[in-house]
Design a protein around this motif. Structure first.
Motif, PDB file in Angstrom:
ATOM      1  N   LYS A  17      33.089  39.122  50.893  1.00  0.00           N
ATOM      2  CA  LYS A  17      33.272  37.670  50.984  1.00  0.00           C
ATOM      3  C   LYS A  17      32.241  36.938  50.137  1.00  0.00           C
ATOM      4  CE  LYS A  17      35.055  33.842  52.593  1.00  0.00           C
ATOM      5  NZ  LYS A  17      36.409  33.401  52.165  1.00  0.00           N
ATOM      6  N   LEU A  18      30.997  37.407  50.145  1.00  0.00           N
ATOM      7  CA  LEU A  18      29.951  36.789  49.333  1.00  0.00           C
ATOM      8  C   LEU A  18      30.313  36.845  47.856  1.00  0.00           C
ATOM      9  CD1 LEU A  18      27.100  35.636  48.841  1.00  0.00           C
ATOM     10  CD2 LEU A  18      26.253  37.994  48.866  1.00  0.00           C
ATOM     11  N   ILE A  19      30.785  38.009  47.425  1.00  0.00           N
ATOM     12  CA  ILE A  19      31.122  38.162  46.005  1.00  0.00           C
ATOM     13  C   ILE A  19      32.323  37.312  45.625  1.00  0.00           C
ATOM     14  CG2 ILE A  19      31.916  39.799  44.251  1.00  0.00           C
ATOM     15  CD1 ILE A  19      30.302  41.966  45.706  1.00  0.00           C
ATOM     16  N   THR A  20      33.377  37.353  46.430  1.00  0.00           N
ATOM     17  CA  THR A  20      34.584  36.597  46.076  1.00  0.00           C
ATOM     18  C   THR A  20      34.349  35.089  46.139  1.00  0.00           C
ATOM     19  OG1 THR A  20      35.396  36.778  48.370  1.00  0.00           O
ATOM     20  CG2 THR A  20      36.144  38.436  46.787  1.00  0.00           C
ATOM     21  N   THR A  21      33.531  34.647  47.091  1.00  0.00           N
ATOM     22  CA  THR A  21      33.198  33.215  47.149  1.00  0.00           C
ATOM     23  C   THR A  21      32.433  32.798  45.908  1.00  0.00           C
ATOM     24  OG1 THR A  21      33.120  33.252  49.570  1.00  0.00           O
ATOM     25  CG2 THR A  21      31.998  31.428  48.465  1.00  0.00           C
ATOM     26  N   THR A  22      31.525  33.665  45.467  1.00  0.00           N
ATOM     27  CA  THR A  22      30.777  33.396  44.237  1.00  0.00           C
ATOM     28  C   THR A  22      31.714  33.306  43.042  1.00  0.00           C
ATOM     29  OG1 THR A  22      28.822  34.556  45.096  1.00  0.00           O
ATOM     30  CG2 THR A  22      28.968  34.283  42.706  1.00  0.00           C
ATOM     31  N   LEU A  23      32.685  34.209  42.977  1.00  0.00           N
ATOM     32  CA  LEU A  23      33.647  34.185  41.873  1.00  0.00           C
ATOM     33  C   LEU A  23      34.493  32.917  41.917  1.00  0.00           C
ATOM     34  CD1 LEU A  23      34.851  37.914  41.896  1.00  0.00           C
ATOM     35  CD2 LEU A  23      33.137  36.856  40.411  1.00  0.00           C
ATOM     36  N   GLU A  24      34.875  32.499  43.117  1.00  0.00           N
ATOM     37  CA  GLU A  24      35.675  31.282  43.263  1.00  0.00           C
ATOM     38  C   GLU A  24      34.934  30.061  42.740  1.00  0.00           C
ATOM     39  OE1 GLU A  24      36.720  31.022  47.352  1.00  0.00           O
ATOM     40  OE2 GLU A  24      38.299  32.553  47.245  1.00  0.00           O
ATOM     41  N   THR A  25      33.627  30.000  42.990  1.00  0.00           N
ATOM     42  CA  THR A  25      32.856  28.835  42.524  1.00  0.00           C
ATOM     43  C   THR A  25      32.838  28.736  41.004  1.00  0.00           C
ATOM     44  OG1 THR A  25      30.741  30.033  42.472  1.00  0.00           O
ATOM     45  CG2 THR A  25      31.357  28.962  44.553  1.00  0.00           C
ATOM     46  N   GLN A  26      33.051  29.870  40.333  1.00  0.00           N
ATOM     47  CA  GLN A  26      33.067  29.895  38.864  1.00  0.00           C
ATOM     48  C   GLN A  26      34.484  29.954  38.310  1.00  0.00           C
ATOM     49  OE1 GLN A  26      30.079  29.592  37.148  1.00  0.00           O
ATOM     50  NE2 GLN A  26      29.301  29.281  39.236  1.00  0.00           N
ATOM     51  N   SER A  27      35.471  29.800  39.207  1.00  0.00           N
ATOM     52  CA  SER A  27      36.895  29.773  38.814  1.00  0.00           C
ATOM     53  C   SER A  27      37.366  31.086  38.199  1.00  0.00           C
ATOM     54  CB  SER A  27      37.162  28.612  37.835  1.00  0.00           C
ATOM     55  OG  SER A  27      36.830  27.379  38.421  1.00  0.00           O
ATOM     56  N   TYR A  28      36.743  32.198  38.603  1.00  0.00           N
ATOM     57  CA  TYR A  28      37.233  33.507  38.162  1.00  0.00           C
ATOM     58  C   TYR A  28      38.432  33.920  39.006  1.00  0.00           C
ATOM     59  CZ  TYR A  28      32.830  34.331  35.607  1.00  0.00           C
ATOM     60  OH  TYR A  28      31.770  34.259  34.733  1.00  0.00           O
ATOM     61  N   GLN A  29      39.362  34.620  38.399  1.00  0.00           N
ATOM     62  CA  GLN A  29      40.444  35.253  39.146  1.00  0.00           C
ATOM     63  C   GLN A  29      39.938  36.593  39.678  1.00  0.00           C
ATOM     64  OE1 GLN A  29      44.489  34.956  37.165  1.00  0.00           O
ATOM     65  NE2 GLN A  29      43.190  34.609  35.381  1.00  0.00           N
ATOM     66  N   TYR A 100      24.148  48.214  36.746  1.00  0.00           N
ATOM     67  CA  TYR A 100      23.855  48.629  38.121  1.00  0.00           C
ATOM     68  C   TYR A 100      23.010  47.546  38.781  1.00  0.00           C
ATOM     69  CZ  TYR A 100      23.029  52.122  41.844  1.00  0.00           C
ATOM     70  OH  TYR A 100      23.017  52.812  43.026  1.00  0.00           O
ATOM     71  N   LEU A 101      23.520  46.988  39.853  1.00  0.00           N
ATOM     72  CA  LEU A 101      22.836  45.933  40.591  1.00  0.00           C
ATOM     73  C   LEU A 101      22.591  46.423  42.005  1.00  0.00           C
ATOM     74  CD1 LEU A 101      21.892  42.981  40.273  1.00  0.00           C
ATOM     75  CD2 LEU A 101      24.151  42.256  41.045  1.00  0.00           C
ATOM     76  N   THR A 102      21.343  46.339  42.463  1.00  0.00           N
ATOM     77  CA  THR A 102      20.970  46.879  43.759  1.00  0.00           C
ATOM     78  C   THR A 102      21.050  45.806  44.847  1.00  0.00           C
ATOM     79  OG1 THR A 102      19.465  48.444  42.683  1.00  0.00           O
ATOM     80  CG2 THR A 102      19.168  48.100  45.036  1.00  0.00           C
ATOM     81  N   LYS A 103      21.656  46.167  45.982  1.00  0.00           N
ATOM     82  CA  LYS A 103      21.685  45.274  47.142  1.00  0.00           C
ATOM     83  C   LYS A 103      20.324  45.295  47.828  1.00  0.00           C
ATOM     84  CE  LYS A 103      26.542  46.379  48.228  1.00  0.00           C
ATOM     85  NZ  LYS A 103      27.422  47.013  49.221  1.00  0.00           N
ATOM     86  N   PRO A 104      19.868  44.176  48.397  1.00  0.00           N
ATOM     87  CA  PRO A 104      20.492  42.852  48.329  1.00  0.00           C
ATOM     88  C   PRO A 104      20.281  42.229  46.950  1.00  0.00           C
ATOM     89  CG  PRO A 104      18.408  42.707  49.473  1.00  0.00           C
ATOM     90  CD  PRO A 104      18.637  44.168  49.212  1.00  0.00           C
ATOM     91  N   PHE A 105      21.208  41.412  46.528  1.00  0.00           N
ATOM     92  CA  PHE A 105      21.144  40.813  45.204  1.00  0.00           C
ATOM     93  C   PHE A 105      21.355  39.313  45.315  1.00  0.00           C
ATOM     94  CE2 PHE A 105      25.457  42.031  46.194  1.00  0.00           C
ATOM     95  CZ  PHE A 105      26.198  40.908  45.867  1.00  0.00           C
ATOM     96  N   SER A 106      20.911  38.591  44.304  1.00  0.00           N
ATOM     97  CA  SER A 106      21.153  37.150  44.274  1.00  0.00           C
ATOM     98  C   SER A 106      22.465  36.879  43.550  1.00  0.00           C
ATOM     99  CB  SER A 106      20.009  36.419  43.562  1.00  0.00           C
ATOM    100  OG  SER A 106      20.056  36.656  42.170  1.00  0.00           O
TER     101      SER A 106
END
Length: 238
Positions: A17-29, A100-106
């Motif tokens: 949900k965090l990732i998809t919400t972030t994508l939505e704010t940038q208008s990514y599909q 490669y991005l390590t959790k937790p991430f900004s």
């Protein structure tokens, strides 16, 4: 190009949900998948531009997902994982992951990594990386046909090994290349002489960077490898 399509492969609903919400704010599909098998099916049917992949999936290891996808697709794969050991990063990158991005991430860092990968998608789609006879990156120019390199319109003289290293990084601009990958590509067989690679990289940087202590072209990933940044991309060299 049209708005990019991103496949989010994550079984943790909160992180998804965090990732998809972030994508939505940038208008990514985007599309999502919560399993390895589901991610492969989505990748085949949706043909996304980028995959964001968690390694700890319930039905299969994310490394195996990368290997399967790499049999037919060169799309950028950004791993987002709680596994923070260098060995995990190296295994993922050697399997074919691009970052490669390590959790937790900004979320800002995630978006920065996406922007870098999207630039690669654009260049690939226009065949500017692998098909062009001349590679340019701000003030750097490599003429593959002539075997020459210029910085600020001044030709610089590289040793054959330095030139091979520079071309390998340039042809994979934006992608992290592990020490093992570079050694195999340059020396032609498996080598573990990482100290020698570091020496060659240091001499190369002295020739192409205005300030070798603060390089802008070649980024070091400590314990993992190197990446050439397209100047202007997000990220810090060092």
């Amino acid at each position: 190009m049209n708005k990019p399509l991103i496949l989010v492969v994550e079984d943790d609903k909160a992180v998804q949900k965090l990732i998809t919400t972030t994508l939505e704010t940038q208008s990514y599909q985007y599309h999502t998948a919560g399993t390895g098998k589901g991610s492969i099916l989505e990748a085949v049917s949706r043909k996304p531009d980028i995959m964001i992949l968690d390694l700890g999936l319930p039905d299969m290891n994310g490394i195996d997902v990368i290997k399967k996808v790499r049999t037919w697709s060169n799309m950028p794969i950004i791993v987002v994982s709680a596994r923070s050991e260098d060995r995990d990063k190296i295994d993922a990158l050697d399997a074919g992951a691009d970052d490669y991005l390590t959790k937790p991430f900004s979320v800002d860092e995630l978006l920065a990594r996406l922007r870098v990968s999207l630039r690669r998608v654009r260049y690939d789609s226009e065949k500017l990386q692998r098909d062009a006879t001349v590679f340019t990156n701000e003030n750097m120019k490599i003429d593959y046909a002539a075997g020459c390199v210029w910085i600020d319109d001044e030709e610089i003289h590289l040793t054959p090994m330095e030139y091979k290293l520079l071309c390998l990084l340039a042809k994979n601009v934006g992608k992290v290349l592990t020490h093992n990958f570079i050694l195999q590509e340059i020396w032609g067989s498996y080598s573990s002489d990482i100290p020698a690679l570091r020496v060659f990289m240091a001499t190369l940087r002295k020739k192409i960077e205005k300030d070798a202590s603060q390089p802008k072209y070649i980024q070091t990933h400590i314990g993992v490898g190197y990446r050439m940044l397209r100047v202007g991309d997000d990220g810090k060299s060092g």
